[in-house]
Motif scaffolding. Structure first.
Motif, short mmCIF file in Angstrom:
data_model
loop_
_atom_site.label_atom_id
_atom_site.label_comp_id
_atom_site.label_asym_id
_atom_site.label_seq_id
_atom_site.Cartn_x
_atom_site.Cartn_y
_atom_site.Cartn_z
N THR A 105 -8.13 -4.63 2.03
CA THR A 105 -7.27 -4.58 0.85
C THR A 105 -8.13 -4.68 -0.40
O THR A 105 -9.00 -5.55 -0.50
N ILE A 106 -7.89 -3.80 -1.35
CA ILE A 106 -8.60 -3.79 -2.63
C ILE A 106 -7.64 -4.22 -3.72
O ILE A 106 -6.54 -3.66 -3.84
N ASN A 107 -8.02 -5.20 -4.50
CA ASN A 107 -7.24 -5.60 -5.66
C ASN A 107 -7.80 -4.86 -6.87
O ASN A 107 -8.89 -5.16 -7.36
N ALA A 108 -7.06 -3.85 -7.34
CA ALA A 108 -7.57 -2.98 -8.39
C ALA A 108 -8.02 -3.74 -9.65
O ALA A 108 -9.04 -3.37 -10.24
N PRO A 138 -8.38 5.76 12.60
CA PRO A 138 -8.46 5.84 11.14
C PRO A 138 -8.58 4.46 10.51
O PRO A 138 -8.12 3.46 11.06
N ILE A 139 -9.19 4.41 9.35
CA ILE A 139 -9.34 3.17 8.59
C ILE A 139 -8.24 3.12 7.54
O ILE A 139 -8.11 4.03 6.72
N ASP A 140 -7.42 2.08 7.57
CA ASP A 140 -6.32 1.93 6.62
C ASP A 140 -6.73 0.94 5.54
O ASP A 140 -7.05 -0.22 5.82
N ILE A 141 -6.69 1.40 4.29
CA ILE A 141 -7.08 0.57 3.15
C ILE A 141 -5.93 0.52 2.16
O ILE A 141 -5.39 1.56 1.77
N GLY A 142 -5.53 -0.68 1.77
CA GLY A 142 -4.49 -0.85 0.76
C GLY A 142 -5.10 -1.17 -0.58
O GLY A 142 -6.01 -2.00 -0.68
N ILE A 143 -4.63 -0.51 -1.63
CA ILE A 143 -5.07 -0.80 -3.00
C ILE A 143 -3.90 -1.37 -3.77
O ILE A 143 -2.87 -0.70 -3.94
N ILE A 144 -4.03 -2.62 -4.20
CA ILE A 144 -2.97 -3.26 -5.00
C ILE A 144 -3.13 -2.78 -6.44
O ILE A 144 -4.13 -3.06 -7.10
N VAL A 163 -10.04 8.11 6.68
CA VAL A 163 -9.69 6.96 5.86
C VAL A 163 -8.35 7.23 5.18
O VAL A 163 -8.17 8.26 4.52
N ASN A 164 -7.40 6.32 5.37
CA ASN A 164 -6.10 6.39 4.70
C ASN A 164 -6.07 5.37 3.57
O ASN A 164 -6.27 4.18 3.80
N ILE A 165 -5.84 5.86 2.37
CA ILE A 165 -5.73 4.98 1.20
C ILE A 165 -4.25 4.85 0.85
O ILE A 165 -3.58 5.85 0.56
N TYR A 166 -3.74 3.61 0.85
CA TYR A 166 -2.34 3.36 0.51
C TYR A 166 -2.29 2.62 -0.82
O TYR A 166 -2.79 1.50 -0.94
N LYS A 167 -1.67 3.24 -1.82
CA LYS A 167 -1.56 2.64 -3.15
C LYS A 167 -0.25 1.85 -3.22
O LYS A 167 0.83 2.41 -3.09
N THR A 182 -14.63 11.60 -3.21
CA THR A 182 -15.94 12.18 -3.49
C THR A 182 -16.65 12.65 -2.23
O THR A 182 -17.59 13.44 -2.31
N ASN A 183 -16.20 12.19 -1.06
CA ASN A 183 -16.89 12.58 0.17
C ASN A 183 -16.05 12.18 1.39
O ASN A 183 -15.39 11.16 1.39
N GLY A 184 -16.09 13.03 2.43
CA GLY A 184 -15.46 12.67 3.70
C GLY A 184 -13.97 12.88 3.72
O GLY A 184 -13.34 13.32 2.77
N GLN A 185 -13.39 12.52 4.89
CA GLN A 185 -11.95 12.65 5.09
C GLN A 185 -11.24 11.44 4.49
O GLN A 185 -11.29 10.35 5.05
N VAL A 186 -10.58 11.65 3.38
CA VAL A 186 -9.83 10.58 2.72
C VAL A 186 -8.44 11.12 2.39
O VAL A 186 -8.31 12.14 1.71
N TYR A 187 -7.42 10.42 2.88
CA TYR A 187 -6.04 10.82 2.64
C TYR A 187 -5.36 9.73 1.82
O TYR A 187 -5.42 8.55 2.18
N ILE A 188 -4.74 10.12 0.75
CA ILE A 188 -4.18 9.16 -0.21
C ILE A 188 -2.66 9.21 -0.17
O ILE A 188 -2.06 10.28 -0.29
N TYR A 189 -2.05 8.04 -0.01
CA TYR A 189 -0.59 7.91 -0.01
C TYR A 189 -0.19 7.04 -1.18
O TYR A 189 -0.65 5.92 -1.32
N GLU A 190 0.72 7.56 -1.99
CA GLU A 190 1.16 6.81 -3.17
C GLU A 190 2.53 6.18 -2.98
O GLU A 190 3.08 5.60 -3.90
#
Length: 229
Positions: A105-108, A138-144, A163-167, A182-190
């Motif tokens: 989890t990333i705290n923006a 897949p790697i699931d990452i949450g961004i607060i 990598v799945n990025i969940y905002k 910027t690089n690689g397989q990254v899928y962004i969910y808003e």
């Protein structure tokens, strides 16, 4: 001058042979004609079906709100059946007061505008968080995303894993976090929200699928995505 008067006609065998030869010639031509008519009819039906699907898709894209559902109707102009399949795309719906289980989890607000989140092959380091999961999942990452101002974060995936990025937004969130790949397989969910959100459609991404068919089967299918702001 000698005039030859021959009244002899065709024999039965000759007539039958002629009919057989004529049948051999006409049969494939008739089949080709029928096939051509059928193909032209199907092509025309598919063209009309695509126009019908596009018309209804434009109507849905123009809406301010959507809800997940499956429904169908008969188009009054063409008599074709139109099926609507609207679903929330990649959504975590949470009503327990806690966020979904992410690998990290990333705290923006802890980041600075323009920061790059690097995901490395030898372990995954994200904001000083080491992921010990070394599987191929897949790697699931949450961004607060509760930031004071709009900001941009970059994601560089240097692994072979997706990598799945969940905002994640809250009901009081007005500023946006933009994530660039910027690089690689990254899928962004808003379309992630927590239990405090007041508008269930805020930042929700909907997948819209429209299928048009008639008694002969499916003629056209359109799929698009729409984000509800």
């Amino acid at each position: 001058m000698k005039i030859i008067n021959n009244n002899k006609g065709l024999t039965l065998v000759e007539v039958l042979v002629s009919i057989a030869i004529l049948g051999i010639i006409i049969t494939p031509l008739a089949s080709l004609f029928v096939s051509s008519v059928r193909n032209n009819t199907n092509a025309q039906d598919r063209l009309i079906a695509n126009q019908v699907a596009q018309r209804y898709m434009e109507q849905l894209i123009g809406k301010d709100t959507l809800s997940a559902n499956v429904s169908s109707k008969v188009d009054t102009d063409t008599g074709m059946t139109v099926t609507f399949n609207i679903s929330k795309y990649g959504a975590y719906e949470n009503s327990t007061g806690s966020l979904p289980s992410f690998d990290a989890t990333i705290n923006a607000p802890d980041r600075t505008n323009g920061d790059t989140i690097n995901i490395e092959n030898t372990g995954v380091f994200i904001n000083e968080i080491l992921l010990t999961n070394t599987s191929t999942d897949p790697i699931d990452i949450g961004i607060i995303c509760n930031v004071a101002n709009n900001m941009t974060l970059n994601v560089s995936n240097n692994t072979t894993r997706r990598v799945n990025i969940y905002k994640v937004y809250s009901s009081s969130e007005t500023n946006k976090v933009t994530v660039n790949t910027t690089n690689g397989q990254v899928y962004i969910y808003e379309n992630i929200y927590d239990s405090s959100i007041s508008d269930g459609n805020k930042n929700m991404v909907f997948k819209i699928k429209i299928t048009v068919s008639n008694k002969r089967g499916t003629l056209a299918e359109l799929v698009t995505f729409k984000t509800i702001k």
